[in-house]
Motif scaffolding. Structure first.
Motif, PDB file in Angstrom:
ATOM      1  N   GLU A   1       0.836  -1.201   0.000  1.00 20.04           N
ATOM      2  CA  GLU A   1       0.000   0.000   0.000  1.00 20.04           C
ATOM      3  C   GLU A   1       0.873   1.254   0.000  1.00 20.04           C
ATOM      4  N   GLU A   2       1.925   1.250   0.799  1.00 21.59           N
ATOM      5  CA  GLU A   2       2.806   2.415   0.854  1.00 21.59           C
ATOM      6  C   GLU A   2       3.573   2.583  -0.454  1.00 21.59           C
ATOM      7  N   ARG A   3       3.924   1.484  -1.094  1.00 24.27           N
ATOM      8  CA  ARG A   3       4.599   1.568  -2.396  1.00 24.27           C
ATOM      9  C   ARG A   3       3.709   2.309  -3.397  1.00 24.27           C
ATOM     10  N   ALA A   4       2.416   2.008  -3.392  1.00 18.80           N
ATOM     11  CA  ALA A   4       1.475   2.671  -4.304  1.00 18.80           C
ATOM     12  C   ALA A   4       1.325   4.155  -3.953  1.00 18.80           C
ATOM     13  N   VAL A   5       1.234   4.474  -2.682  1.00 23.91           N
ATOM     14  CA  VAL A   5       1.110   5.871  -2.251  1.00 23.91           C
ATOM     15  C   VAL A   5       2.371   6.645  -2.619  1.00 23.91           C
ATOM     16  N   THR A   6       3.522   6.046  -2.400  1.00 24.62           N
ATOM     17  CA  THR A   6       4.793   6.689  -2.728  1.00 24.62           C
ATOM     18  C   THR A   6       4.892   6.974  -4.223  1.00 24.62           C
ATOM     19  N   ALA A   7       4.500   6.018  -5.050  1.00 18.94           N
ATOM     20  CA  ALA A   7       4.537   6.218  -6.504  1.00 18.94           C
ATOM     21  C   ALA A   7       3.618   7.367  -6.906  1.00 18.94           C
ATOM     22  N   GLU A   8       2.445   7.459  -6.287  1.00 23.22           N
ATOM     23  CA  GLU A   8       1.515   8.558  -6.590  1.00 23.22           C
ATOM     24  C   GLU A   8       2.107   9.895  -6.155  1.00 23.22           C
ATOM     25  N   GLU A   9       2.735   9.937  -5.001  1.00 28.20           N
ATOM     26  CA  GLU A   9       3.363  11.183  -4.548  1.00 28.20           C
ATOM     27  C   GLU A   9       4.500  11.596  -5.495  1.00 28.20           C
ATOM     28  N   LEU A  10       5.268  10.645  -5.991  1.00 28.59           N
ATOM     29  CA  LEU A  10       6.313  10.963  -6.973  1.00 28.59           C
ATOM     30  C   LEU A  10       5.705  11.552  -8.240  1.00 28.59           C
ATOM     31  N   ARG A  11       4.576  10.994  -8.701  1.00 31.69           N
ATOM     32  CA  ARG A  11       3.898  11.533  -9.886  1.00 31.69           C
ATOM     33  C   ARG A  11       3.422  12.965  -9.628  1.00 31.69           C
ATOM     34  N   ARG A  12       2.850  13.193  -8.447  1.00 29.50           N
ATOM     35  CA  ARG A  12       2.377  14.534  -8.103  1.00 29.50           C
ATOM     36  C   ARG A  12       3.539  15.522  -8.034  1.00 29.50           C
ATOM     37  N   LEU A  13       4.650  15.106  -7.443  1.00 33.48           N
ATOM     38  CA  LEU A  13       5.831  15.968  -7.388  1.00 33.48           C
ATOM     39  C   LEU A  13       6.357  16.278  -8.786  1.00 33.48           C
ATOM     40  N   ALA A  14       6.389  15.271  -9.651  1.00 31.50           N
ATOM     41  CA  ALA A  14       6.861  15.487 -11.026  1.00 31.50           C
ATOM     42  C   ALA A  14       5.976  16.505 -11.733  1.00 31.50           C
ATOM     43  N   ARG A  15       4.664  16.383 -11.576  1.00 34.62           N
ATOM     44  CA  ARG A  15       3.733  17.345 -12.191  1.00 34.62           C
ATOM     45  C   ARG A  15       4.011  18.757 -11.692  1.00 34.62           C
ATOM     46  N   SER A  16       4.171  18.897 -10.397  1.00 28.68           N
ATOM     47  CA  SER A  16       4.437  20.200  -9.799  1.00 28.68           C
ATOM     48  C   SER A  16       5.733  20.800 -10.342  1.00 28.68           C
ATOM     49  N   ARG A  17       6.746  19.977 -10.417  1.00 29.58           N
ATOM     50  CA  ARG A  17       8.051  20.445 -10.892  1.00 29.58           C
ATOM     51  C   ARG A  17       8.025  20.773 -12.379  1.00 29.58           C
ATOM     52  N   ILE A  18       7.225  20.052 -13.148  1.00 31.13           N
ATOM     53  CA  ILE A  18       7.099  20.357 -14.580  1.00 31.13           C
ATOM     54  C   ILE A  18       6.458  21.727 -14.766  1.00 31.13           C
ATOM     55  N   VAL A  19       5.400  22.011 -14.025  1.00 35.25           N
ATOM     56  CA  VAL A  19       4.765  23.332 -14.120  1.00 35.25           C
ATOM     57  C   VAL A  19       5.786  24.401 -13.773  1.00 35.25           C
ATOM     58  N   GLU A  20       6.558  24.178 -12.732  1.00 37.22           N
ATOM     59  CA  GLU A  20       7.605  25.124 -12.340  1.00 37.22           C
ATOM     60  C   GLU A  20       8.637  25.277 -13.463  1.00 37.22           C
ATOM     61  N   LEU A  21       9.043  24.183 -14.050  1.00 31.88           N
ATOM     62  CA  LEU A  21      10.034  24.187 -15.120  1.00 31.88           C
ATOM     63  C   LEU A  21       9.554  24.993 -16.320  1.00 31.88           C
ATOM     64  N   VAL A  22       8.349  24.732 -16.754  1.00 34.12           N
ATOM     65  CA  VAL A  22       7.811  25.429 -17.922  1.00 34.12           C
ATOM     66  C   VAL A  22       7.574  26.899 -17.607  1.00 34.12           C
ATOM     67  N   THR A  23       7.135  27.190 -16.413  1.00 31.93           N
ATOM     68  CA  THR A  23       6.909  28.569 -16.012  1.00 31.93           C
ATOM     69  C   THR A  23       8.226  29.318 -15.882  1.00 31.93           C
ATOM     70  N   ALA A  24       9.261  28.653 -15.368  1.00 28.91           N
ATOM     71  CA  ALA A  24      10.574  29.284 -15.229  1.00 28.91           C
ATOM     72  C   ALA A  24      11.122  29.690 -16.586  1.00 28.91           C
ATOM     73  N   ASP A  25      10.789  28.915 -17.628  1.00 32.39           N
ATOM     74  CA  ASP A  25      11.267  29.247 -18.968  1.00 32.39           C
ATOM     75  C   ASP A  25      10.664  30.538 -19.507  1.00 32.39           C
ATOM     76  N   LEU A  26       9.585  31.025 -18.876  1.00 36.79           N
ATOM     77  CA  LEU A  26       8.956  32.254 -19.340  1.00 36.79           C
ATOM     78  C   LEU A  26       9.875  33.456 -19.178  1.00 36.79           C
ATOM     79  N   GLY A  27      10.763  33.392 -18.187  1.00 37.95           N
ATOM     80  CA  GLY A  27      11.659  34.514 -17.936  1.00 37.95           C
ATOM     81  C   GLY A  27      12.861  34.549 -18.839  1.00 37.95           C
ATOM     82  N   ARG A  28      13.039  33.579 -19.683  1.00 34.22           N
ATOM     83  CA  ARG A  28      14.236  33.517 -20.539  1.00 34.22           C
ATOM     84  C   ARG A  28      14.070  34.368 -21.757  1.00 34.22           C
TER      85      ARG A  28
END
Length: 191
Positions: A164-191
């Motif tokens: 159960e924790e393995r599944a929760v951990t994988a979901e949290e990693l997916r959520r973190l990746a999504r968050s970081r992608i939005v940050e990454l794409v948004t950070a490129d706006l300043g270039r």
């Protein structure tokens, strides 16, 4: 534990939800953020640079390679959907690699010593039980709530069975990746 580059609490829709081109990002002058500019820049990066940027979002080389190889992405929604799909396809060894790349938990230097000690002890207990670092996406919470949310999350998740924790951990990693992608794409706006 936390995003490598914290995103605002309202930066992400729920996993799987469609994301319009003007999806929220960091505060601006009140105008909606158009991720198309940052995404266009990101789509034009050399493969190695895109792969390295994706590795900052999720520490699995297989995931980062797949994400970089599938460019160009037509919009942020397509990019986030591809991230979710690649995340669901991660093998246990890929998840272990991503977890090993997660930064160590940190608090602001002015946080009380007791908070540092409690967080270290909770993380150590979690790692002892499950054999990997604790990850949680904190986008829905302000910085002042992070310690409480992490401690509460560890307390709840310590009760999970390993699968159960393995599944929760994988979901949290997916959520973190999504968050970081939005940050990454948004950070490129300043270039």
């Amino acid at each position: 534990m936390q995003p490598r580059h914290p995103a605002p609490a309202d930066a992400l829709p729920p996993a799987g939800a469609p994301v319009p081109a003007d999806a929220p990002g960091p505060p601006t002058d009140g105008a909606p953020v158009d991720h198309a500019v940052g995404l266009a820049h990101f789509n034009s990066l050399p493969f190695a640079a895109a792969e390295a940027a994706f590795l900052e979002c999720c520490g699995s080389l297989r995931w980062a390679h797949r994400m970089a190889a599938h460019r160009p992405y037509p919009d942020l929604g397509a990019l986030l959907a591809a991230s979710d799909e690649a995340g669901y396809d991660l093998a246990p060894s890929d998840i272990a690699e991503a977890l090993a790349a997660e930064p160590a938990p940190c608090l602001h230097h002015d946080a009380p010593r007791a908070a540092h000690l409690a967080l270290r002890a909770a993380h150590a207990a979690y790692e002892s039980r499950f054999g990997h670092t604790f990850v949680i996406c904190l986008d829905a919470y302000g910085p002042s709530q992070h310690v409480d949310q992490v401690l509460a999350g560890i307390r709840v998740r310590m009760e999970h069975e390993v699968d159960e924790e393995r599944a929760v951990t994988a979901e949290e990693l997916r959520r973190l990746a999504r968050s970081r992608i939005v940050e990454l794409v948004t950070a490129d706006l300043g270039r």
